[in-house]
Structures are given as structure tokens and as C-alpha cells.
Write an enzyme that holds these catalytic residues in place. Structure first.
Site, mmCIF file in Angstrom:
data_model
loop_
_atom_site.group_PDB
_atom_site.id
_atom_site.type_symbol
_atom_site.label_atom_id
_atom_site.label_comp_id
_atom_site.label_asym_id
_atom_site.label_seq_id
_atom_site.Cartn_x
_atom_site.Cartn_y
_atom_site.Cartn_z
ATOM 1 N N PRO A 77 -39.063 -40.255 -21.039
ATOM 2 C CA PRO A 77 -38.257 -41.116 -21.904
ATOM 3 C C PRO A 77 -37.908 -42.452 -21.243
ATOM 4 C CG PRO A 77 -36.925 -39.357 -20.950
ATOM 5 C CD PRO A 77 -38.321 -39.103 -20.504
ATOM 6 N N SER A 106 -36.780 -41.328 -26.026
ATOM 7 C CA SER A 106 -35.409 -41.517 -25.549
ATOM 8 C C SER A 106 -34.427 -41.597 -26.727
ATOM 9 C CB SER A 106 -35.356 -42.827 -24.749
ATOM 10 O OG SER A 106 -34.039 -43.300 -24.638
ATOM 11 N N GLN A 127 -35.346 -36.688 -25.609
ATOM 12 C CA GLN A 127 -34.358 -36.777 -24.527
ATOM 13 C C GLN A 127 -32.992 -36.985 -25.164
ATOM 14 O OE1 GLN A 127 -32.911 -40.016 -23.902
ATOM 15 N NE2 GLN A 127 -31.455 -39.080 -22.490
ATOM 16 N N ARG A 164 -26.189 -52.173 -12.642
ATOM 17 C CA ARG A 164 -27.492 -52.774 -12.331
ATOM 18 C C ARG A 164 -27.275 -54.277 -12.292
ATOM 19 N NH1 ARG A 164 -29.707 -48.731 -16.918
ATOM 20 N NH2 ARG A 164 -29.062 -46.837 -15.831
ATOM 21 N N LYS A 251 -32.593 -32.953 -17.065
ATOM 22 C CA LYS A 251 -33.174 -34.130 -16.400
ATOM 23 C C LYS A 251 -32.103 -34.845 -15.576
ATOM 24 C CE LYS A 251 -35.566 -38.468 -17.394
ATOM 25 N NZ LYS A 251 -34.488 -39.412 -17.019
ATOM 26 N N HIS A 275 -32.959 -41.066 -12.039
ATOM 27 C CA HIS A 275 -32.976 -42.067 -13.113
ATOM 28 C C HIS A 275 -33.673 -43.348 -12.642
ATOM 29 C CE1 HIS A 275 -31.024 -42.010 -17.172
ATOM 30 N NE2 HIS A 275 -31.408 -43.271 -17.159
ATOM 31 N N GLY A 308 -40.773 -43.675 -9.220
ATOM 32 C CA GLY A 308 -41.650 -44.382 -8.280
ATOM 33 C C GLY A 308 -43.125 -44.055 -8.388
ATOM 34 N N ARG A 310 -46.578 -44.772 -9.095
ATOM 35 C CA ARG A 310 -47.413 -45.936 -9.427
ATOM 36 C C ARG A 310 -48.885 -45.698 -9.111
ATOM 37 N NH1 ARG A 310 -43.106 -46.540 -10.911
ATOM 38 N NH2 ARG A 310 -41.610 -48.205 -10.508
ATOM 39 N N ARG A 330 -41.403 -46.292 -15.680
ATOM 40 C CA ARG A 330 -41.734 -47.720 -15.614
ATOM 41 C C ARG A 330 -43.243 -47.963 -15.717
ATOM 42 N NH1 ARG A 330 -37.672 -47.413 -11.552
ATOM 43 N NH2 ARG A 330 -35.818 -48.636 -12.065
#
Ligand code: HOC
Length: 388
Positions: A77, A106, A127, A164, A251, A275, A308, A310, A330
Site C-alpha cells: 500500500p 491504501s 490496508q 517528515r 503491518k 513504514h 528499501g 530497490r 516507493r
């Protein structure tokens, strides 16, 4: 630029999205230490190279969430996909289902489960944030049941939204009205603006019938995030376990104790997650938390991992260290922002290829073999060194 890896898609997303949205996807909380550790700590593990192994047909399928899937990863999500490109959630689910991998919507989405169900017959996951307003929470659960949601992922690490700082600087949460200043900032990305202008004011579909949340996706989301139950406890999780008859996955677990509790109340699995480093900065990376959690819950409890990812080699490390499957966040949001459905399909194809090539170079024929060989082929850096 023709993207050849996930980081190229990130760069393309950066060029196409208004900074305020790119930073929202890309950023983490405080100093982004945990977000960076999620990436960096994959480097603490080595892959064992094995040569001259008799070739066998390769099989990348994996069992997670009670089903066999053609790939060891799925789309997790991510909030507001429909703000990065028009119909973003629909484009993402279409790309996922074209590859036969699961997609999880999400709560903070511009498309609803009904919108998605109209587009696909494939498995849908949802989610959920448990809200103080249990009537609304119940409405979300009923919508999930009506859409035939297979697995409910309940997020438990966001009682309070992390700070953030990129979002604070950009005024992300106060983006509730179109002002001349905001219009000027969005105009720096004319292709994005032209595409989004055609779709009208985006809304969080799951709550748009509730005027008390305000108008427009960001005002609604800000108010909705304030309504997340801050007192959520294991008692509420036990209630949810009774209420939801499908598969239930927690989660946002980083400790063995919490994973054992989730198993104890009858959950079907947990997602080892911080997260994406967007909540508690200073929390451990997900890959470092994995081994201890697997040792505590035993081999049969489903462990998913995000944070993370990738590279295909990150996926291999996660599976080798004990995850059943991996969730992208991401990585596919960059693909979607850069090139819509095609971009998500591109990210999935690149990661599949990277897993395939790397496993072949390890002399491993399948994800099942990788799981069986585990710590023999994914080794903590430094521990395999022979000093002569
Ligand atoms: C303004 C809304 O998963 C995220 C989301 C949840 C937080 C909602 C904040 O950004 O990590």
C-alpha cells in the site's frame, strides 16, 4: 532517459512530479536515518557465488499469504497514488495483475475498492487504519468484504504521523486549497498539471461521502490521519481478528515479541516494516530485524518485509534471511509517477530480471531452493572470511 533500474525511475519521477509530491514519496522522518538504514543494511549481507552448477529450469514462484505467486514480491500500500498520475491506483493494480502479483490498496487512496473491482477480477488486498470512529471503520470493512478483499493489512505503526521535515518545509499537510502560490509551484511541472487538471479535484474515495473530513484529497487525508486510533492495543487487534473472517496481516512490526503476539491472536502473518523510515526515526532497519523475528515465530508463520527494496538482490537477501515475500512501496511509486502503468510494469520486470540473473549467478534454481539454503547463501558480511 531509458530507465534500466529502479533508481532511474526515481530520477524520472523527480523530473515529472511537483516537488511537494516527489518529496512526500521520497522522504522519511527527522534525519531519515532509518530510511537510509533500510537501504544501507542490505549491504551488511553477502550473496554466495556458486559456479559450474548443473543448470535446472528456473522457478521464481513463491508461497506467501496462503497462495502460490509467480514472483516473490507484490505491490504494497502507498498513499495517494492517484495524485502522482491520473487513475494511479487503477494503473498500478492493472500492472500488478498483468504480472499476476497481488496489489494492496491504501486507505489513503483516490480510487475506491469498488473502482478497482470494476477493473480487475484478480486478488485485491486492503490496508486499513483502525479509526477512532468505529462506524467508519466498519464501513471500510464492509466495503472490503463487498469487493472480495482477500487479505486485510492492518497498519499499526502510525498512531501519530511521524514528522517528515521535507513535508513540513513544503507545507504538504496545509495543501488544502489551491492558492496562487501553490498553482505557481505546480506549474513548474506542466505535464503533470495538464494531466491532473483533466481529472477534477481529487478526493479520498473511501471517505468522500463524509463532509466532516472536508473537500479534496489532502484536506480529507489530514483530517482522516487525525482520526487514526491512537489508543490501539492488542485488545483491538483481537477484536479485529474476530470481526474479519479473511486473512489478517499486521503491518508495522519490528520486534520478535510483537510478531509472536500477532501470531498468538490468530493473525495470518506480519509485515516487518518501519513504514519506509517515515515514522520512528532511529528504529532498526527491516532487514536487520528479520532474522530474530523468524527465529521467534518459527518456520510456518508468514513474514512479509518492506523498506528499501530497490534491487533484485535486496529481494534475494530478504527471502534468504527468512521472509516469505517482499512488498514494494516507493520502488513502484517511482515507476508509476514516471510512466504510469507502463512504469509500474517496467519496475516489476526489472526486479524480476535482477532476481533471475542473481539467482543464476548464485547457482540457485528457485526461490524454494533459496529459502531452503537460507543462511548458507545469504551471509552476514565478515562472517564468511577465511584468514590465511
Ligand atoms: C497526510 C496524511 O501511509 C504515509 C501514509 C500514512 C500517513 C497519512 C498522512 O504517508 O506514510
Amino acid at each position: 532517459m531509458k530507465p534500466v533500474n529502479v533508481s532511474d525511475y526515481r530520477e524520472l519521477a523527480r523530473r515529472r512530479l511537483p516537488k511537494i509530491f516527489f518529496d512526500y514519496i521520497d522522504g522519511g522522518s527527522f534525519d531519515e536515518v532509518t530510511m537510509q538504514a533500510n537501504r544501507a543494511d542490505f549491504g551488511d549481507f553477502e550473496l554466495k557465488q556458486n559456479v559450474l552448477v548443473d543448470p535446472k529450469p528456473q522457478d521464481l514462484s513463491a508461497s506467501y499469504l496462503g497462495m502460490r505467486h509467480p514472483l516473490p514480491f507484490m505491490l504494497g500500500p502507498v498513499g495517494f497514488l492517484g495524485l502522482y498520475t491520473g487513475n494511479g491506483e487503477i494503473k498500478a493494480v492493472r500492472a500488478a495483475h498483468a504480472a499476476n502479483i497481488p496489489f494492496c490498496l491504501s486507505t489513503f487512496s483516490i480510487a475506491s475498492l469498488t473502482d478497482l473491482r470494476a477493473q480487475t477480477k484478480g486478488p485485491l488486498h486492503f490496508q486499513l487504519y483502525v479509526l477512532e470512529d468505529r462506524t467508519l471503520c466498519e464501513e471500510l470493512l464492509v466495503a472490503a468484504e463487498q469487493a472480495g478483499v482477500d487479505t486485510l493489512f492492518v497498519t499499526v505503526d502510525t498512531a501519530i504521523t511521524g514528522i517528515r521535515e521535507r513535508d513540513v518545509r513544503n507545507g504538504f499537510r496545509s495543501l488544502t486549497r489551491m492558492t496562487p502560490g501553490l498553482f505557481a509551484r505546480l506549474s513548474l511541472r506542466p505535464r503533470w498539471l495538464a494531466e491532473m487538471a483533466l481529472g477534477g479535484v481529487p478526493s479520498v474515495r473511501a471517505i468522500e461521502h463524509r463532509p466532516e473530513f472536508g473537500r479534496g484529497a489532502l484536506e480529507q487525508a489530514t483530517n482522516l490521519s487525525r482520526g487514526i486510533d491512537k489508543t490501539l492495543s492488542w485488545k483491538d487487534l483481537a477484536w479485529l481478528r474476530e470481526r474479519w473472517t479473511g486473512k489478517l496481516v499486521v503491518k508495522g512490526v519490528l520486534s520478535a515479541d510483537d510478531a509472536v503476539k500477532a501470531r498468538g491472536i490468530g493473525c495470518d502473518g506480519v509485515v516487518i516494516s518501519n513504514h519506509g523510515g517515515r515514522q520512528l526515526d532511529g528504529a532498526s532497519s527491516t532487514i536487520r530485524s528479520l532474522t530474530g523475528i523468524r527465529a521467534s515465530v518459527g518456520p510456518d508463520f508468514c513474514l512479509m518485509l518492506d523498506g528499501g527494496i530497490r534491487r533484485g538482490t535486496d529481494i534475494i537477501k530478504a527471502i534468504g534471511l527468512g521472509a516469505d515475500g517482499v512488498m514494494l512501496g516507493r520502488a513502484y511509486a517511482y515507476g508509476l509517477s514516471a510512466a504510469g502503468e507502463h512504469g509500474v510494469a517496467g519496475v516489476i520486470a526489472i526486479l524480476e530480471k535482477e532476481v533471475s540473473v542473481s539467482l543464476a549467478l548464485m547457482g540457485i534454481a528457485s526461490i524454494d531452493e533459496l529459502k531452503a539454503r537460507g543462511h548458507d547463501v545469504v551471509i552476514a558480511r565478515g562472517t564468511s572470511m577465511t584468514l590465511i
